[in-house]
Design a protein around this motif. Sequence first.
Motif, PDB file in Angstrom:
ATOM      1  N   ASN A 176      46.141   4.970  25.126  1.00 60.10           N
ATOM      2  CA  ASN A 176      47.403   4.237  25.031  1.00 60.10           C
ATOM      3  C   ASN A 176      48.300   4.423  26.260  1.00 60.10           C
ATOM      4  O   ASN A 176      49.439   3.972  26.260  1.00 60.10           O
ATOM      5  CB  ASN A 176      48.150   4.623  23.754  1.00 60.10           C
ATOM      6  CG  ASN A 176      48.562   6.086  23.741  1.00 60.10           C
ATOM      7  OD1 ASN A 176      48.094   6.884  24.541  1.00 60.10           O
ATOM      8  ND2 ASN A 176      49.425   6.432  22.808  1.00 60.10           N
ATOM      9  N   TYR A 227      45.391 -10.662  21.079  1.00 61.97           N
ATOM     10  CA  TYR A 227      45.605  -9.450  20.293  1.00 61.97           C
ATOM     11  C   TYR A 227      46.959  -8.830  20.627  1.00 61.97           C
ATOM     12  O   TYR A 227      47.719  -8.449  19.736  1.00 61.97           O
ATOM     13  CB  TYR A 227      44.470  -8.452  20.553  1.00 61.97           C
ATOM     14  CG  TYR A 227      44.644  -7.151  19.823  1.00 61.97           C
ATOM     15  CD1 TYR A 227      44.293  -7.048  18.480  1.00 61.97           C
ATOM     16  CD2 TYR A 227      45.166  -6.033  20.456  1.00 61.97           C
ATOM     17  CE1 TYR A 227      44.454  -5.861  17.789  1.00 61.97           C
ATOM     18  CE2 TYR A 227      45.334  -4.843  19.777  1.00 61.97           C
ATOM     19  CZ  TYR A 227      44.983  -4.765  18.449  1.00 61.97           C
ATOM     20  OH  TYR A 227      45.145  -3.582  17.761  1.00 61.97           O
ATOM     21  N   LYS A 246      49.852 -10.844  19.212  1.00 59.12           N
ATOM     22  CA  LYS A 246      49.941 -10.634  17.769  1.00 59.12           C
ATOM     23  C   LYS A 246      50.588  -9.285  17.463  1.00 59.12           C
ATOM     24  O   LYS A 246      51.479  -9.184  16.624  1.00 59.12           O
ATOM     25  CB  LYS A 246      48.550 -10.709  17.147  1.00 59.12           C
ATOM     26  CG  LYS A 246      48.537 -10.527  15.651  1.00 59.12           C
ATOM     27  CD  LYS A 246      47.136 -10.606  15.097  1.00 59.12           C
ATOM     28  CE  LYS A 246      47.120 -10.276  13.620  1.00 59.12           C
ATOM     29  NZ  LYS A 246      45.778 -10.193  13.085  1.00 59.12           N
ATOM     30  N   GLU A 247      50.161  -8.240  18.160  1.00 53.77           N
ATOM     31  CA  GLU A 247      50.718  -6.902  17.943  1.00 53.77           C
ATOM     32  C   GLU A 247      52.199  -6.859  18.285  1.00 53.77           C
ATOM     33  O   GLU A 247      52.994  -6.269  17.554  1.00 53.77           O
ATOM     34  CB  GLU A 247      49.963  -5.861  18.778  1.00 53.77           C
ATOM     35  CG  GLU A 247      48.612  -5.497  18.238  1.00 53.77           C
ATOM     36  CD  GLU A 247      48.692  -4.805  16.896  1.00 53.77           C
ATOM     37  OE1 GLU A 247      49.462  -3.836  16.746  1.00 53.77           O
ATOM     38  OE2 GLU A 247      47.984  -5.246  15.977  1.00 53.77           O
ATOM     39  N   THR A 252      54.217  -8.698  15.623  1.00 55.20           N
ATOM     40  CA  THR A 252      54.256  -7.905  14.393  1.00 55.20           C
ATOM     41  C   THR A 252      55.233  -6.763  14.535  1.00 55.20           C
ATOM     42  O   THR A 252      56.038  -6.506  13.638  1.00 55.20           O
ATOM     43  CB  THR A 252      52.848  -7.362  14.046  1.00 55.20           C
ATOM     44  OG1 THR A 252      51.961  -8.453  13.900  1.00 55.20           O
ATOM     45  CG2 THR A 252      52.872  -6.548  12.770  1.00 55.20           C
ATOM     46  N   ASN A 253      55.195  -6.065  15.670  1.00 54.06           N
ATOM     47  CA  ASN A 253      56.087  -4.932  15.881  1.00 54.06           C
ATOM     48  C   ASN A 253      57.540  -5.376  15.992  1.00 54.06           C
ATOM     49  O   ASN A 253      58.438  -4.691  15.515  1.00 54.06           O
ATOM     50  CB  ASN A 253      55.685  -4.151  17.133  1.00 54.06           C
ATOM     51  CG  ASN A 253      54.392  -3.384  16.924  1.00 54.06           C
ATOM     52  OD1 ASN A 253      54.007  -3.109  15.795  1.00 54.06           O
ATOM     53  ND2 ASN A 253      53.723  -3.041  18.006  1.00 54.06           N
TER      54      ASN A 253
END
Length: 109
Positions: A28, A95, A98-99, A102-103
Amino acid sequence: MNNAFLQDTSLSLQAKGLLAEILSNKDNWRIYISELEKRSTNGRDAHKVAYKELQKARYIRVVKISRGYKKGVENYVFAQDVPIDDSYLEYLKNYLEKELSTNSNNSTY
């Protein structure tokens, strides 16, 4: 980490070393060239040349995501031990979008 990139004769030793340094971090970890410059005795220009070489060879790809109207663009840098093809880059972009959406929907501020 796969060592296939170390066998890639089209890459300079400088680029191979920079990619090895990038890949040795946690999954990360966000890639910042300025941070990488602090970790070695090589100069800023040497790092930029190696970084651009890795981009040209597609071991490093950048996804630009809009932060919204008049809020600018954020760059997300991806690196792999094998070249990143266009279809996988598109997958990463979808991806990531989308993340992020969402966050931002789950934020408390």
